[in-house]
Design an enzyme around this catalytic site. Structure first.
Site, mmCIF file in Angstrom:
data_model
loop_
_atom_site.group_PDB
_atom_site.id
_atom_site.type_symbol
_atom_site.label_atom_id
_atom_site.label_comp_id
_atom_site.label_asym_id
_atom_site.label_seq_id
_atom_site.Cartn_x
_atom_site.Cartn_y
_atom_site.Cartn_z
ATOM 1 N N ASN A 1 5.765 -1.615 11.695
ATOM 2 C CA ASN A 1 4.998 -1.132 10.553
ATOM 3 C C ASN A 1 5.351 -1.960 9.316
ATOM 4 O OD1 ASN A 1 3.381 0.613 8.919
ATOM 5 N ND2 ASN A 1 3.904 2.334 10.239
ATOM 6 N N LYS B 1 5.287 3.722 17.081
ATOM 7 C CA LYS B 1 5.310 2.601 16.141
ATOM 8 C C LYS B 1 6.523 2.740 15.239
ATOM 9 C CE LYS B 1 2.305 -0.039 13.044
ATOM 10 N NZ LYS B 1 0.919 -0.184 12.548
ATOM 11 N N ASN C 1 0.834 -1.202 0.000
ATOM 12 C CA ASN C 1 0.000 0.000 0.000
ATOM 13 C C ASN C 1 0.867 1.250 0.000
ATOM 14 O OD1 ASN C 1 -0.453 1.956 2.477
ATOM 15 N ND2 ASN C 1 0.206 -0.027 3.333
ATOM 16 N N THR D 1 4.581 8.718 3.455
ATOM 17 C CA THR D 1 4.562 10.172 3.618
ATOM 18 C C THR D 1 5.999 10.662 3.538
ATOM 19 O OG1 THR D 1 2.557 10.186 4.979
ATOM 20 C CG2 THR D 1 4.020 12.087 5.173
ATOM 21 N N SER E 1 5.588 5.011 8.685
ATOM 22 C CA SER E 1 4.998 4.707 7.384
ATOM 23 C C SER E 1 5.948 5.158 6.284
ATOM 24 C CB SER E 1 3.657 5.431 7.215
ATOM 25 O OG SER E 1 3.222 5.343 5.870
#
Length: 366
Positions: free
Chosen positions: A249, A220, A116, A184, A181
């Protein structure tokens, strides 16, 4: 039945559309008069032997749904009715944002994995806060995962996270700072201790409300951190008095996949989740446990597909476990299957309850 639907129907539908349709159906069914209560009685963990106390919360089971599935807090209660002991919503940003351009979610069925690059698409912290505030009294605890708004420059990241924290402090069972993540730009730079220290310090301050419940704070981290950086984050979490670490993650690595290399390359950038992540996530969890002992709550996530996977994380130091991709491939009855399997494994190990098994595992590691 679900496997047949997955292979013959859902695989022919764009993954993001399939997600919205599936989640919408879960919410619709759970909202039907009497059906939500029936689902909860049949699927939710009700055996007291599964109960876990962590982060100041009494949870009906250790299995949670990881952030990313319910980005906007649209249906956490429908999801707990399926058997999750808790749900982590988000990632939520201070301001609404559409996320990255579609297509941005892809399946790798041969690897039981997803890729993703969603980009924190969500309606913003205020909207999430309003939905969570409207939940009925006594509803299951919900964690909230917060991230940086894409258009906010890195130098203003602290104030952006603080804005989200203030919006969500009174509705979050716990709060997670997501700096891991890959979708970004610049976000993972914030994992470096020199950036992470002021960020976590500021968020911790925003959550401090005299006379109000203390909101547990976790961070995280990415599986792609080098081992010394994992140690540095663990040390920082202890120094700042955080409550826990979520490991891990998604990964940007693509090695060791069964899917054809050309197929994987054609999908482009993004975070890989699912079965291929299991080994590294477990390594990071074990490293964290060796570093922090039982001073922090560790949440194991990444590649959990079976009860044995979840049990291995608990034996490695996790108090709680989370899943996302395993749920996508496993279907709506998957949480119940994991819960039953965990209870069986705990009893086979000679323990009457899962909490007893967790305590025994900690004692052996210490």
């Amino acid at each position: 039945m679900y496997r047949l639907l997955m292979t013959q129907v859902f695989r022919r539908i764009d993954p993001e559309l399939a997600h919205h349709l599936g989640f919408g159906l879960i919410r619709l069914v759970a909202a039907l008069p009497g059906i939500g209560r029936l689902l909860r009685s049949r699927l939710a963990p009700t055996d007291p032997a599964l109960r876990v106390h962590a982060l100041g919360l009494d949870l009906p089971g250790p299995l949670g749904l990881a952030a990313g599935f319910d980005k906007d807090a649209l249906g956490p209660d429908a999801l707990t009715a399926l058997g999750f002991g808790f749900v982590e919503v988000g990632t939520v940003t201070a301001d609404p944002q559409p996320g990255n351009q579609r297509p941005r979610l892809f399946r790798l069925p041969a690897d039981r994995a997803l890729v993703n690059r969603m980009g924190f698409n969500n309606a913003g912290a205020a909207a999430a806060s309003q939905r969570l505030r409207a939940r009925p009294a006594g509803a299951a605890p919900v964690g909230v995962n917060i991230g940086k708004t894409k258009v906010v420059p890195e130098r203003e990241a602290v104030s952006d996270y603080v804005a989200s924290a203030r919006q969500l402090a009174d509705v979050a069972g716990y709060l997670v700072v997501n700096v891991s993540s890959p979708n970004t730009p610049g976000l993972r730079n914030l994992q470096a201790v020199e950036h992470l220290r002021p960020l976590l310090t500021a968020v911790r301050g925003a959550l401090h409300r005299p006379g109000q419940r203390r909101v547990p704070l976790l961070v995280k981290i990415a599986p792609d951190l080098a081992d010394p950086d994992v140690d540095a984050v663990a040390d920082l979490a202890l120094e700042l008095g955080l409550d826990g670490i979520i490991a891990t993650n998604t990964t940007i690595r693509r090695d060791g996949l069964r899917s054809p290399e050309a197929e994987v390359a054609a999908l482009g950038a993004g975070g890989l989740s699912g079965s291929p992540l299991a080994d590294r996530s477990l390594e990071v969890l074990r490293r964290l446990r060796a570093r922090v002992g039982d001073r922090l709550v560790l949440v194991g996530v990444g590649g959990i597909e079976t009860a044995e996977d979840a049990w291995e994380r608990i034996q490695a130091g996790a108090t709680l476990v989370q899943a996302y991709t395993g749920f996508i491939y496993g279907g709506p009855f998957w949480p119940r299957k994991i819960n039953r399997g965990l209870l069986r494994l705990a009893r086979e190990s000679g323990h009457a309850t899962l909490a007893e098994a967790i305590a025994s595992s900690r004692a052996r590691q210490d």
